[in-house]
Design an enzyme around this catalytic site. Sequence first.
Site, PDB file in Angstrom:
ATOM      1  N   SER A  13      27.116  46.160  47.619  1.00  0.00           N
ATOM      2  CA  SER A  13      28.001  46.965  47.299  1.00  0.00           C
ATOM      3  C   SER A  13      27.255  48.306  47.000  1.00  0.00           C
ATOM      4  O   SER A  13      26.389  48.150  45.905  1.00  0.00           O
ATOM      5  CB  SER A  13      29.045  46.431  46.117  1.00  0.00           C
ATOM      6  OG  SER A  13      29.574  47.568  45.485  1.00  0.00           O
TER       7      SER A  13
ATOM      8  N   ASP B 187      32.993  50.388  47.671  1.00  0.00           N
ATOM      9  CA  ASP B 187      34.008  50.361  46.680  1.00  0.00           C
ATOM     10  C   ASP B 187      34.688  51.650  46.364  1.00  0.00           C
ATOM     11  O   ASP B 187      34.250  52.695  45.767  1.00  0.00           O
ATOM     12  CB  ASP B 187      33.503  49.997  45.358  1.00  0.00           C
ATOM     13  CG  ASP B 187      33.217  48.278  45.428  1.00  0.00           C
ATOM     14  OD1 ASP B 187      34.133  47.349  45.777  1.00  0.00           O
ATOM     15  OD2 ASP B 187      31.800  47.855  45.162  1.00  0.00           O
TER      16      ASP B 187
ATOM     17  N   MET C 234      37.702  53.591  44.419  1.00  0.00           N
ATOM     18  CA  MET C 234      38.458  53.586  43.393  1.00  0.00           C
ATOM     19  C   MET C 234      39.272  54.843  42.975  1.00  0.00           C
ATOM     20  O   MET C 234      38.629  56.163  43.377  1.00  0.00           O
ATOM     21  CB  MET C 234      37.582  53.331  42.004  1.00  0.00           C
ATOM     22  CG  MET C 234      36.861  51.845  42.164  1.00  0.00           C
ATOM     23  SD  MET C 234      35.860  51.799  40.561  1.00  0.00           S
ATOM     24  CE  MET C 234      34.811  50.274  41.258  1.00  0.00           C
TER      25      MET C 234
ATOM     26  N   HIS D  14      36.358  48.403  50.469  1.00  0.00           N
ATOM     27  CA  HIS D  14      37.382  47.674  49.572  1.00  0.00           C
ATOM     28  C   HIS D  14      38.168  48.980  48.752  1.00  0.00           C
ATOM     29  O   HIS D  14      37.827  49.624  47.830  1.00  0.00           O
ATOM     30  CB  HIS D  14      36.348  46.946  48.476  1.00  0.00           C
ATOM     31  CG  HIS D  14      37.283  46.346  47.418  1.00  0.00           C
ATOM     32  ND1 HIS D  14      36.464  45.593  46.269  1.00  0.00           N
ATOM     33  CD2 HIS D  14      38.688  46.052  47.178  1.00  0.00           C
ATOM     34  CE1 HIS D  14      37.212  45.262  45.361  1.00  0.00           C
ATOM     35  NE2 HIS D  14      38.633  45.465  45.825  1.00  0.00           N
TER      36      HIS D  14
ATOM     37  N   MET E 135      40.398  49.786  46.106  1.00  0.00           N
ATOM     38  CA  MET E 135      41.245  49.637  44.692  1.00  0.00           C
ATOM     39  C   MET E 135      41.906  50.973  44.526  1.00  0.00           C
ATOM     40  O   MET E 135      41.412  51.994  43.632  1.00  0.00           O
ATOM     41  CB  MET E 135      39.956  49.449  43.664  1.00  0.00           C
ATOM     42  CG  MET E 135      39.443  48.164  43.632  1.00  0.00           C
ATOM     43  SD  MET E 135      37.600  48.052  43.015  1.00  0.00           S
ATOM     44  CE  MET E 135      36.550  48.607  44.137  1.00  0.00           C
TER      45      MET E 135
ATOM     46  N   MET F 267      38.506  38.222  44.293  1.00  0.00           N
ATOM     47  CA  MET F 267      37.615  38.911  43.160  1.00  0.00           C
ATOM     48  C   MET F 267      37.363  37.994  42.031  1.00  0.00           C
ATOM     49  O   MET F 267      38.142  37.095  41.623  1.00  0.00           O
ATOM     50  CB  MET F 267      38.535  39.984  42.351  1.00  0.00           C
ATOM     51  CG  MET F 267      39.165  41.327  43.413  1.00  0.00           C
ATOM     52  SD  MET F 267      37.438  41.978  44.030  1.00  0.00           S
ATOM     53  CE  MET F 267      36.723  42.461  42.631  1.00  0.00           C
TER      54      MET F 267
HETATM   55  C1  DX5 Z   1      34.317  45.638  41.424  1.00  0.00           C
HETATM   56  C2  DX5 Z   1      33.778  45.813  42.743  1.00  0.00           C
HETATM   57  C3  DX5 Z   1      32.562  45.168  43.311  1.00  0.00           C
HETATM   58  C4  DX5 Z   1      31.360  45.314  42.328  1.00  0.00           C
HETATM   59  C5  DX5 Z   1      30.281  44.138  42.485  1.00  0.00           C
HETATM   60  O1  DX5 Z   1      35.399  46.416  41.051  1.00  0.00           O
HETATM   61  O2  DX5 Z   1      34.505  45.472  43.812  1.00  0.00           O
HETATM   62  O3  DX5 Z   1      32.159  45.211  44.491  1.00  0.00           O
HETATM   63  O4  DX5 Z   1      30.549  46.537  42.804  1.00  0.00           O
HETATM   64  O5  DX5 Z   1      29.139  44.499  41.998  1.00  0.00           O
HETATM   65  P1  DX5 Z   1      28.455  43.283  41.152  1.00  0.00           P
HETATM   66  O6  DX5 Z   1      27.815  42.496  42.097  1.00  0.00           O
HETATM   67  O7  DX5 Z   1      27.342  44.109  40.169  1.00  0.00           O
HETATM   68  O8  DX5 Z   1      29.185  42.468  40.174  1.00  0.00           O
HETATM   69 ZN    ZN Z   2      34.325  45.440  45.691  1.00  0.00          ZN
END
Ligand code: DX5
Ligand code: ZN
Length: 227
Positions: free
Chosen positions: A18, A45, A47, A76, A78, A148
């Site tokens: 990620s 990610d 957001m 992904h 969010m 998740m």
């Molecule tokens: C959290 C993200 C993840 C995150 C994972 O909201 O969706 O993809 O970046 O990071 P680690 O592996 O550090 O938990």
């Molecule tokens: Zn993610």
Amino acid sequence: MTDSVKGGKMNEIKIAPSVLSADFAAMGAAVEKLEKCGADMIHCDVMDGTFVPKITFGGDMIAAIRRHTALPLDVHLMVVNPQNQVRFFAEAGANFITVHREACGENLKNVLRLIKNCGAHCGVVVNPDTPLREVYDCLELCDMLLIMSVYPGLGGQKFIDYVLPKVEEARRIFDAQGIGKDIEIDGGITEENVRRVKDAGANVIVTGNTVFKSDDMAKTIANLRTL
Ligand code: DX5
Ligand code: ZN
């Protein structure tokens, strides 16, 4: 290649670092390094500051990342109302677009169809507290299921153990149907717990901090794949 599936079709283990944990001011170099170090996909990610508190980046960043790697981009989302966004991400070069059950409500199947119509693979994401039964009716439509293992919104959180039975349940369902669909797991994955998530049936491993904080990225990615 390690196989996470007992019955059904084989599922290759894929490591999807990620870029949430990357230096955003040096994103191109970060993505090139991930590719050189053996990553299978790039997990991006997105957001929006509403579905989760923070804001990261949008489609322009995906287009910029696209110019630095040939690896599949796993986006992904969010975000609330992802149906308004998916076309931009597909056009920017996303290969996989995943949307949250919690953000789509009754509209989920339509959003998944829209992603496919835009030319990307689609997936549904469930938060740690969302039971799998809430997405039973759209599993067939999905190319991937993302479970998740932390509450979305932040990298570097601790892995939540109680999601493992949900991974096992999903793998049982896919096995029973004789399909080797990808099950992705996201949040808190380390070299210490990766074996457990694979044994439960996950085969796409998202990892932010573990890979980016490592002194030897290639070795860490290889370990996550083979451990
Ligand atoms: C959290 C993200 C993840 C995150 C994972 O909201 O969706 O993809 O970046 O990071 P680690 O592996 O550090 O938990
Ligand atoms: Zn993610």
